[in-house]
Design a protein around this motif. Sequence first.
Motif, mmCIF file in Angstrom:
data_model
loop_
_atom_site.group_PDB
_atom_site.id
_atom_site.type_symbol
_atom_site.label_atom_id
_atom_site.label_comp_id
_atom_site.label_asym_id
_atom_site.label_seq_id
_atom_site.Cartn_x
_atom_site.Cartn_y
_atom_site.Cartn_z
ATOM 1 N N LEU A 1 50.478 -54.433 -27.027
ATOM 2 C CA LEU A 1 49.167 -54.793 -26.483
ATOM 3 C C LEU A 1 48.149 -53.684 -26.738
ATOM 4 O O LEU A 1 47.005 -53.958 -27.120
ATOM 5 C CB LEU A 1 49.270 -55.080 -24.989
ATOM 6 N N LEU A 2 48.548 -52.437 -26.522
ATOM 7 C CA LEU A 2 47.647 -51.314 -26.778
ATOM 8 C C LEU A 2 47.263 -51.248 -28.254
ATOM 9 O O LEU A 2 46.110 -50.991 -28.594
ATOM 10 C CB LEU A 2 48.282 -49.996 -26.334
ATOM 11 N N LEU A 3 48.221 -51.516 -29.125
ATOM 12 C CA LEU A 3 47.949 -51.534 -30.556
ATOM 13 C C LEU A 3 46.942 -52.634 -30.892
ATOM 14 O O LEU A 3 45.971 -52.400 -31.627
ATOM 15 C CB LEU A 3 49.246 -51.728 -31.336
ATOM 16 N N ASP A 4 47.148 -53.825 -30.343
ATOM 17 C CA ASP A 4 46.216 -54.932 -30.578
ATOM 18 C C ASP A 4 44.808 -54.577 -30.104
ATOM 19 O O ASP A 4 43.821 -54.869 -30.791
ATOM 20 C CB ASP A 4 46.680 -56.200 -29.861
ATOM 21 N N LEU A 5 44.712 -53.964 -28.926
ATOM 22 C CA LEU A 5 43.405 -53.581 -28.392
ATOM 23 C C LEU A 5 42.719 -52.553 -29.290
ATOM 24 O O LEU A 5 41.510 -52.633 -29.532
ATOM 25 C CB LEU A 5 43.553 -53.022 -26.972
ATOM 26 N N ALA A 6 43.473 -51.589 -29.794
ATOM 27 C CA ALA A 6 42.884 -50.558 -30.655
ATOM 28 C C ALA A 6 42.460 -51.141 -32.001
ATOM 29 O O ALA A 6 41.367 -50.828 -32.498
ATOM 30 C CB ALA A 6 43.874 -49.415 -30.847
ATOM 31 N N VAL A 7 43.286 -51.985 -32.587
ATOM 32 C CA VAL A 7 42.939 -52.588 -33.882
ATOM 33 C C VAL A 7 41.679 -53.446 -33.738
ATOM 34 O O VAL A 7 40.790 -53.412 -34.604
ATOM 35 C CB VAL A 7 44.118 -53.408 -34.453
ATOM 36 N N ALA A 8 41.569 -54.181 -32.645
ATOM 37 C CA ALA A 8 40.382 -55.022 -32.423
ATOM 38 C C ALA A 8 39.123 -54.173 -32.278
ATOM 39 O O ALA A 8 38.032 -54.605 -32.675
ATOM 40 C CB ALA A 8 40.570 -55.889 -31.181
ATOM 41 N N ARG A 9 39.243 -52.974 -31.723
ATOM 42 C CA ARG A 9 38.089 -52.109 -31.500
ATOM 43 C C ARG A 9 37.698 -51.299 -32.732
ATOM 44 O O ARG A 9 36.583 -50.808 -32.822
ATOM 45 C CB ARG A 9 38.384 -51.148 -30.346
ATOM 46 N N LEU A 10 38.620 -51.097 -33.657
ATOM 47 C CA LEU A 10 38.344 -50.268 -34.833
ATOM 48 C C LEU A 10 37.506 -51.056 -35.833
ATOM 49 O O LEU A 10 37.922 -52.099 -36.334
ATOM 50 C CB LEU A 10 39.656 -49.796 -35.454
ATOM 51 N N ALA A 11 36.316 -50.541 -36.133
ATOM 52 C CA ALA A 11 35.385 -51.252 -37.009
ATOM 53 C C ALA A 11 35.323 -50.659 -38.414
ATOM 54 O O ALA A 11 34.756 -51.273 -39.313
ATOM 55 C CB ALA A 11 33.986 -51.227 -36.387
ATOM 56 N N GLY A 12 35.882 -49.485 -38.599
ATOM 57 C CA GLY A 12 35.847 -48.876 -39.922
ATOM 58 C C GLY A 12 36.243 -47.414 -39.845
ATOM 59 O O GLY A 12 36.434 -46.862 -38.764
ATOM 60 N N TRP A 13 36.387 -46.811 -41.040
ATOM 61 C CA TRP A 13 36.688 -45.381 -41.090
ATOM 62 C C TRP A 13 36.145 -44.782 -42.364
ATOM 63 O O TRP A 13 35.844 -45.461 -43.334
ATOM 64 C CB TRP A 13 38.164 -45.098 -40.945
#
Length: 155
Positions: A81-93
Motif C-alpha cells: 500500500l505504501l508503495l502504491d501511494l508513493a508511485v501515485a504521488r511521483l510525477a517525475g524525476w
Amino acid sequence: MALDVLDDDLVVGDKIHWFDLKHYVTGAPTGARLGVLSDEAEIVKALRRKMHDNDVKRFAEAKTAGKEAPEPLLYDEREALLLDLAVARLAGWEGLVRGGEPLPFSASEARALLQKAPWIRDAILAESGELANFIKPLPTPSEPTPGESSGSTSG
C-alpha cells in the motif's frame, strides 16, 4: 487583509513540487530531483478512494463472518500500500541514471526503484504530505500606515 477564497493559489490540485533528494543517512545531495503530487491530486484521490473501498469491503466481510474486525494487514500488504501511494504521488524525476544512462520516468521504473530503495519511497511520502510545499505563502501583512489601526488591543 482578507483571504480570497477564489484565489487559485489556495488550490493544490495537480501541482507538482520538486525537491532535491538527499541521502537518507548522510543528508548529502544525491544529484537527483523528484517531482511529487499532493493528496489533493486526482490520481492520488482516486487511489485513496479505492483503498477506502477495500477497507470497507474487508470490514463487511469480517462482519459477515461474525468477527468484530478484519485481520490486520500483513507486513507485505502494508508495504504494498505504501508503495502504491508513493508511485501515485511521483510525477517525475531528474538526475537518476542506470549504468550511466538517464533513467526514463515511468510508473514501472518508479515501482522498481522504490521497491529497491524504500527510503526514497519514504522521502516521496514525506514531501508530498507537506501541503505547504504546494501553496505559495500568504503575504505577510505590512505595517499599518498612519491613521490605520493595527488591530492590536495591547497597550
